[in-house]
Enzyme design. Structure first.
Site, short mmCIF file in Angstrom:
data_model
loop_
_atom_site.label_atom_id
_atom_site.label_comp_id
_atom_site.label_asym_id
_atom_site.label_seq_id
_atom_site.Cartn_x
_atom_site.Cartn_y
_atom_site.Cartn_z
N LYS A 42 0.47 -1.46 -0.42
CA LYS A 42 0.02 0.35 -0.10
C LYS A 42 0.89 1.23 0.37
CE LYS A 42 -4.02 -1.41 2.04
NZ LYS A 42 -4.55 -2.13 3.57
N HIS B 299 0.00 7.12 2.60
CA HIS B 299 -0.58 8.36 2.06
C HIS B 299 -1.09 9.25 3.67
CE1 HIS B 299 -4.15 6.21 4.69
NE2 HIS B 299 -3.63 5.17 3.69
N HIS C 134 -0.81 8.54 7.39
CA HIS C 134 0.05 7.96 8.11
C HIS C 134 1.20 9.03 8.54
CE1 HIS C 134 -1.08 4.21 4.42
NE2 HIS C 134 -0.62 3.67 6.16
#
Length: 569
Positions: free
Chosen positions: A131, A134, A137
């Site tokens: 992942k 983004h 985080h």
RNA sequence: GUACCUGUAGCUCAGUUGGAUAGAGCGUCAGACUCCGACUCUGAAGGCCGAAGGUUCGAAUCCUUUCAGGUACGCCA
């Protein structure tokens, strides 16, 4: 001993003189001192109300008696008002002591060795494999990073742990998708985005062909069983993700000591299950095995599923025990969003019930949710905001301002990065971590007022003044810093160490962000009211010292929250 | 339904273990660069601290009730 401690010590003597035995010590007394709402009332104050009952006297009378008994000294005067004993620090002493202390050890103001020989574990960032990094985080990453620096400042050994999300059937599905539709070249080129695309395609195809689900599960089973081919692919995916994340970490200046993630604990959970069973904590419930927590008003903590498989909680208990065995921590912090509050309360309680006395040193450092322009982030709905895009746009904005205001600056791209990233980090660490954050571009890209660039600007301004100092400074005339503006700066500098302490105690980086901003504001005001370089030599020396101290403490404050302090911008 | 978190200026938020007249930034309006960096500084306007009780010499802060929003609550992580 700092000025506040000296006031407390002298107050203790005064209490003895005025009322005989005073059942307290200087340290306790120091904690009772408070800062008056208005500086005209004094620099510190002692509220006499707490003594009223014990002494059977009215607070104003007590204050008066203390004021009468206060022996003249060279560092503070005392005056009583409405039940308060107010202290006015000697302005010259405050200047001398504060600046001497700050300048004696650059970069060290507020640092101590109180944590010497003790370790703090910090679990933060903890990204998921396959992942992209983004905006959601950012908080865990920067709060953890900042806390790490704060504890280091206090002499602790720290262990930064990126608890990777690298376990689960989704990785079997991903391998399945790769084997069917992917190529090595395509994934190498596309990185995490390519992995995401494969995963999305898997779900689309699986709707038409449910057999794919079984195929995905089978691949995951092969990972579990240590099948070389499956593991190779899995580790490759993992490496791709880490490389991707590393790019962001390096922009942010964030580092880790350990990447031991979920898969790392696979062989460490049997011990936990066995131990729970031996201690009689494990009970069967609806086919699963759980630790009953009803006595603590919590739902049961599920340890084993019906099929015997372990769960998230099992893994976290194993991880906590492993970390304690390995690092012998004095504290173990989990910088994880507040959604997981119940999970950690359960895990910590189970560890307590297992009889580990160190359960009290586990702490969930919770923070609020981040949304994007009023909407919850959702990868599935395409409502995402990648951190790299945020950092890039912030950097571009900073570069545009630099081109406009300091076209001659060297190193423009590098400084733009420092300023742009500083704005983003500052915004994230400005408020109490529990607050939800709604990300708006115009707010994130605002560089005026209480922002990272504002504080950085003040630092650069100090550096600029210091560069203009030529030759030896004259003997410092400390009395030249007796004006209100300089005194405000000095007071804030002198309180900085207390703020660092409190920030560590509460695991709250924003306290440092805000205090550093206060110092910048106070200095800017001072700067406008007084000429630094054009005055009597002794006065110039004093104001240069003040400027140097402000520059140093702002740099330290920014460092502690993970923001760089360029010397020119 | 139960538990936890959050309600303070138009907006975003500070406000220490209860303390003196509740603060800041943004935005709005009015000002300050022949002068060390104007990404700066000064001033004005803007408040029933969600509401109601209670504890206390004293409550934005503690307790109870209540309203609003968020989050989480057995086989995901």
């Amino acid at each position: 001993m700092d000025m506040k401690a000296r006031v407390a010590a002298h107050l203790l003597t005064t209490l003895h003189t005025a009322f005989g035995d005073a059942a307290t010590d200087a340290d306790a007394l120091k904690n009772l001192l408070e800062v008056p709402p208005d500086r005209a009332m004094g620099d510190y104050a002692f509220p006499c109300f707490t003594l009223a009952k014990a002494l059977r006297k009215g607070p104003p009378m007590i204050a008066q008696a203390l004021a009468d008994a206060w022996q003249p000294c060279d560092f503070a005067q005392a005056a009583c008002v409405n039940g308060y004993l107010n202290f006015f620090l000697d302005r010259e002493q405050l200047a001398r002591e504060t600046l001497s202390a700050v300048l004696a050890a650059p970069g060290k103001w507020g640092s101590t060795d109180q944590g010497a020989g003790r370790t703090v574990c910090l679990d933060y960032s903890s990204i998921n494999i396959a992942k992209r990094f983004h905006i959601g985080h950012l908080s865990t990453t920067m709060i953890g990073h900042s806390l790490r620096r704060i504890y280091q400042h206090l002499g602790y050994n720290t262990v930064g742990i990126n608890h990777l999300g690298d376990w689960g059937t989704q990785f079997g599905k991903m391998i399945c998708a790769y084997k069917r539709w992917g190529t090595k070249e395509q994934v190498e080129a596309g990185g995490v985005d390519a992995l995401m695309a494969l995963y999305v395609r898997f779900h689309d195809e699986a709707e038409k062909d449910p057999a794919l689900e079984d195929e995905g599960r089978a691949w995951f089973k092969r990972i579990e069983d240590g099948d070389p081919q499956a593991l190779d692919i899995f580790n490759w995916f993992k490496q791709l993700t880490l490389t991707d994340a590393e790019r962001v970490y390096s922009i942010l200046g964030v580092t880790f000591d350990s990447y031991a993630g979920e898969s790392f604990y696979n062989d460490k959970m049997d011990r936990v299950v066995t131990e729970l069973r031996e201690k009689g904590l494990l009970v069967e419930s609806q086919g699963a095995y759980v630790v009953d927590l009803e006595a603590y008003k919590m739902p049961p903590c599920i340890i084993l599923k019906k099929d015997g498989a372990t769960l998230y909680a099992t893994r976290d208990i194993a991880a906590a025990i492993y970390r304690h065995d390995t690092y012998d921590f004095a504290k173990s912090l989990y910088v994880v969003a507040y959604q997981q509050d119940l999970h950690f309360r359960q895990v910590f309680k189970v560890i307590e019930l297992m009889g580990y006395d160190w359960h009290a040193s586990l702490e969930h450092v919770a923070f609020g949710m981040i949304s994007y322009e009023g909407q919850t982030l959702s990868t599935r709905k395409g409502h995402v905001l990648y951190l790299e895009d945020v950092l890039r746009r912030a950097t571009e904005k900073a570069l545009a301002i630099i081109e406009e205001k300091s076209p001659g600056l060297e190193n423009k791209p590098e400084v733009a990065r420092q300023v742009g990233i500083g704005a983003v980090i500052y915004a994230d660490l400005q408020n109490n971590r529990i607050k939800d954050i709604d990300f708006w571009w115009d707010r994130a890209l605002n560089f005026d007022g209480e922002t990272g660039p504002y504080v950085q600007y003040t630092h650069a301004r100090c550096c600029s003044v210091l560069r203009k100092v030529t030759g030896e400074l004259a003997v410092t005339d400390w009395a030249a810093l007796a004006d209100d503006e300089a005194q405000m700066v000095l007071l804030l500098l002198s309180r900085f160490p207390d703020v660092v302490q409190e920030a560590a105690l509460r695991n709250e980086p924003s306290m440092i962000t805000r205090h550093t901003t206060l110092i910048a504001q106070a200095y800017n005001k001072f700067y406008y009211e007084h000429r630094i370089l054009d005055d009597e030599p002794g006065t110039v020396a004093a104001r240069v010292m003040l400027t140097k101290a402000v520059q140093d403490v702002i740099k330290t404050g920014l460092y502690l929250v993970g923001i760089e302090a360029p010397e020119r911008m």
